[in-house]
Design a protein around this motif. Structure first.
Motif, mmCIF file in Angstrom:
data_model
loop_
_atom_site.group_PDB
_atom_site.id
_atom_site.type_symbol
_atom_site.label_atom_id
_atom_site.label_comp_id
_atom_site.label_asym_id
_atom_site.label_seq_id
_atom_site.Cartn_x
_atom_site.Cartn_y
_atom_site.Cartn_z
ATOM 1 N N VAL A 114 0.847 -1.195 0.000
ATOM 2 C CA VAL A 114 0.000 0.000 0.000
ATOM 3 C C VAL A 114 0.884 1.248 0.000
ATOM 4 O O VAL A 114 0.638 2.201 -0.755
ATOM 5 C CB VAL A 114 -0.964 -0.002 1.206
ATOM 6 C CG1 VAL A 114 -1.674 1.344 1.334
ATOM 7 C CG2 VAL A 114 -1.981 -1.129 1.081
ATOM 8 N N ARG A 117 2.312 1.819 -3.407
ATOM 9 C CA ARG A 117 1.276 2.345 -4.303
ATOM 10 C C ARG A 117 1.080 3.847 -4.079
ATOM 11 O O ARG A 117 0.836 4.596 -5.013
ATOM 12 C CB ARG A 117 -0.041 1.593 -4.115
ATOM 13 C CG ARG A 117 0.014 0.148 -4.607
ATOM 14 C CD ARG A 117 -1.303 -0.593 -4.354
ATOM 15 N NE ARG A 117 -2.442 0.062 -4.945
ATOM 16 C CZ ARG A 117 -2.826 -0.042 -6.215
ATOM 17 N NH1 ARG A 117 -2.134 -0.806 -7.037
ATOM 18 N NH2 ARG A 117 -3.884 0.597 -6.658
ATOM 19 N N GLN A 123 -2.305 5.271 -5.516
ATOM 20 C CA GLN A 123 -3.276 5.368 -4.433
ATOM 21 C C GLN A 123 -3.050 6.705 -3.732
ATOM 22 O O GLN A 123 -1.919 7.047 -3.408
ATOM 23 C CB GLN A 123 -3.075 4.209 -3.458
ATOM 24 C CG GLN A 123 -4.095 4.123 -2.368
ATOM 25 C CD GLN A 123 -4.007 2.805 -1.615
ATOM 26 O OE1 GLN A 123 -3.602 1.784 -2.157
ATOM 27 N NE2 GLN A 123 -4.393 2.830 -0.367
#
Length: 157
Positions: A114, A117, A123
């Protein structure tokens, strides 16, 4: 009883209830899917000394998983005609660990993914993400934070 939907209890550690009772008090049971469904939480409501004399009682939550209809079932002792007042209900989140960017309660390799990203722009970085993922406190999520998250996930020094 009263019910709320849709409710997802993921990440919720406890429920707090602001209550009052001039009678014998009672019990609040929180159930999933129906008034007789799986018990999610329960708390005793004490005699508070008056209908306008409130106290807060808290009970842990067992997440039944997924999005459910949640029922608050109000119970009193047999033969007791009075119950209690419920002023409000508060959903209390479990503390989030530094590095737990996917908010699953664990710091693992998925959190490092995450963070990566976020670094490459796939994201967005929300304020909560920055608080959780900025492991070195420099005000940004960068490769040093990914390394720190991986070190936590893999129990490295």
């Amino acid at each position: 009883y009263i019910s709320y939907r849709p409710v997802n209890l993921h990440g919720i550690a406890s429920l707090a209830f602001r209550v009052s009772s001039a009678g014998a008090g009672g019990r609040i049971e929180v159930r999933a899917d129906s008034p007789a469904g799986p018990l999610v939480s329960a708390v005793e409501v004490p005699l508070t000394g008056g209908w306008d004399t409130h106290t807060t009682v808290t009970a842990p939550v067992r997440d039944p998983g997924g999005v459910r209809e949640l029922f608050l079932v109000f119970l009193n002792e047999p033969g007791n005609p009075s119950l209690f007042n419920l002023d409000w209900v508060e959903f209390n989140r479990a503390p989030i660990r530094g590095g737990d960017l996917n908010r699953d309660g664990f710091v693992n390799v998925q959190d490092a993914v995450v963070a990566l990203r976020m670094i490459v722009g796939f994201q967005p970085v929300a304020p909560f993400d920055l608080e959780t993922g900025d492991m070195n406190g420099d005000g940004a999520i960068d490769i040093r934070d990914v390394v720190a998250i991986l070190a936590l996930a893999l129990n490295l020094p």
